[in-house]
Design a protein around this motif. Structure first.
Motif, PDB file in Angstrom:
ATOM      1  N   PHE A 114       0.649  -1.218  -0.073  1.00  0.00           N
ATOM      2  CA  PHE A 114       0.307   0.007  -0.097  1.00  0.00           C
ATOM      3  C   PHE A 114       0.674   1.463  -0.031  1.00  0.00           C
ATOM      4  O   PHE A 114       1.488   0.620   0.909  1.00  0.00           O
ATOM      5  N   GLY A 115       0.810   2.233  -1.224  1.00  0.00           N
ATOM      6  CA  GLY A 115       1.284   3.470  -0.941  1.00  0.00           C
ATOM      7  C   GLY A 115       0.170   4.543  -0.708  1.00  0.00           C
ATOM      8  O   GLY A 115      -0.830   4.651  -1.080  1.00  0.00           O
ATOM      9  N   ASN A 116       0.516   5.281   0.684  1.00  0.00           N
ATOM     10  CA  ASN A 116       0.064   6.114   1.164  1.00  0.00           C
ATOM     11  C   ASN A 116       0.319   7.701   0.669  1.00  0.00           C
ATOM     12  O   ASN A 116       1.084   7.922   1.850  1.00  0.00           O
ATOM     13  N   GLU A 117       0.222   8.516  -0.346  1.00  0.00           N
ATOM     14  CA  GLU A 117       0.934  10.123  -0.794  1.00  0.00           C
ATOM     15  C   GLU A 117       2.220   9.819  -0.453  1.00  0.00           C
ATOM     16  O   GLU A 117       2.705  10.704   0.685  1.00  0.00           O
ATOM     17  N   GLU A 118       3.010   8.939  -0.186  1.00  0.00           N
ATOM     18  CA  GLU A 118       4.482   8.571  -0.071  1.00  0.00           C
ATOM     19  C   GLU A 118       5.428   9.330  -1.034  1.00  0.00           C
ATOM     20  O   GLU A 118       6.090  10.113  -1.320  1.00  0.00           O
ATOM     21  N   HIS A 119       4.575   9.407  -2.347  1.00  0.00           N
ATOM     22  CA  HIS A 119       4.888   9.031  -3.457  1.00  0.00           C
ATOM     23  C   HIS A 119       4.786  10.982  -4.390  1.00  0.00           C
ATOM     24  O   HIS A 119       5.591  11.754  -4.652  1.00  0.00           O
ATOM     25  N   THR A 120       3.377  10.404  -4.659  1.00  0.00           N
ATOM     26  CA  THR A 120       2.458  12.159  -4.425  1.00  0.00           C
ATOM     27  C   THR A 120       1.558  12.746  -3.609  1.00  0.00           C
ATOM     28  O   THR A 120       0.769  11.829  -3.014  1.00  0.00           O
ATOM     29  N   LEU A 121       1.368  13.665  -2.693  1.00  0.00           N
ATOM     30  CA  LEU A 121       0.158  14.123  -2.030  1.00  0.00           C
ATOM     31  C   LEU A 121      -1.027  13.824  -3.004  1.00  0.00           C
ATOM     32  O   LEU A 121      -0.952  14.092  -3.690  1.00  0.00           O
ATOM     33  N   GLY A 122      -2.259  13.572  -2.136  1.00  0.00           N
ATOM     34  CA  GLY A 122      -3.775  13.155  -3.027  1.00  0.00           C
ATOM     35  C   GLY A 122      -3.435  11.773  -3.132  1.00  0.00           C
ATOM     36  O   GLY A 122      -4.746  11.546  -3.840  1.00  0.00           O
TER      37      GLY A 122
END
Length: 252
Positions: free
Chosen positions: A192-200
């Protein structure tokens, strides 16, 4: 009778040595030091240094801190054409996954510390994410990258990323946090990726092991929507992977 001149022999030798360096870095996403390359290739370190510098200028190799050398983005772009088969075969399954979840789906592979997007099926919703095939993302900031990092042991992950992760957003995990999360991914198979690369933007992903290597399948979209439908997305991802693998086996 045609003969090979000394100049030609020298050129062939340089190409052969450069190819040996590229081959020894295959399957080494964390890269190797100049000394390790020299030992594996049976070449003087000074020769390896010259060839690595020349290949790096053409972006066929990348040189990271402390002399770590790995395959470069130009080579990865060329290599992406070798993924044509898996892209073609996976396309209908990704289209079905997008139809079921209503979100954008991605097929990607690891290229060193980056994730190379091989194919996308973009959501038809007005608010959506639209990654471009051929583009790169930081491997540690998105679900698919974590799914692929989880196929490596912690030592290899640390060697690849270094001791400190560059924050991309306020949500980017620290290295200890990432390693802890990767252990969970290895246990349940879901990243799961939780706004870690791009906000939103958030994503849910699984890894896909094929005869061609490891890939990731991501479902990505607005963070609030992904979080809200996470359980449904996870179920759809597992179904997609199972059906895709079944389809690959039936063709082979």
């Amino acid at each position: 009778m045609m003969t090979i001149s000394d100049t030609d022999r020298g050129g062939v030798q340089v190409i052969s040595r450069a190819a040996a360096i590229l081959r020894c870095l295959e399957g080494e996403p964390a890269g190797l030091s100049l000394g390790e390359i020299a030992k594996r290739c049976g070449l003087p370190r000074s020769t390896v240094q010259r060839l690595v510098d020349a290949l790096a200028l053409e972006e066929l190799l990348e040189v990271h801190g402390r002399g770590g050398v790995c395959l470069g983005p130009a080579l990865m772009r060329l290599a992406s054409h070798s993924h044509v088969d898996i892209v073609q075969r996976s396309r209908p399954y990704l289209e079905a996954l997008t139809a079921e979840t209503g979100e954008t789906t991605l097929l990607a592979s690891a290229t060193g510390a980056e994730l190379l997007i091989l194919h996308t099926v973009v959501s038809s919703q007005t608010l959506r994410v639209s990654p471009v095939p051929g583009g790169f993302l930081n491997i540690y900031g998105i679900g698919g990258g974590k799914a692929l990092l989880a196929t490596m042991d912690d030592e290899a992950v640390i060697k690849l990323l270094g001791q400190k992760i560059k924050p991309l957003t306020p949500n980017t995990l620290t290295l200890p946090e990432l390693l802890k999360q990767l252990e969970q991914v290895r246990g349940n198979g879901m990243a799961f990726g939780n706004e870690e690369h791009t906000l939103g933007v958030a994503s849910v992903a699984v890894s896909l092991q094929t005869p061609q290597g490891y890939y990731s399948i991501d479902v990505a979209g607005p963070a609030w929507r992904i979080r809200q439908a996470r359980e449904k997305i996870e179920s759809a991802l597992l179904k997609c992977r199972e059906e895709l693998l079944s389809g690959l086996r039936s063709i082979d």
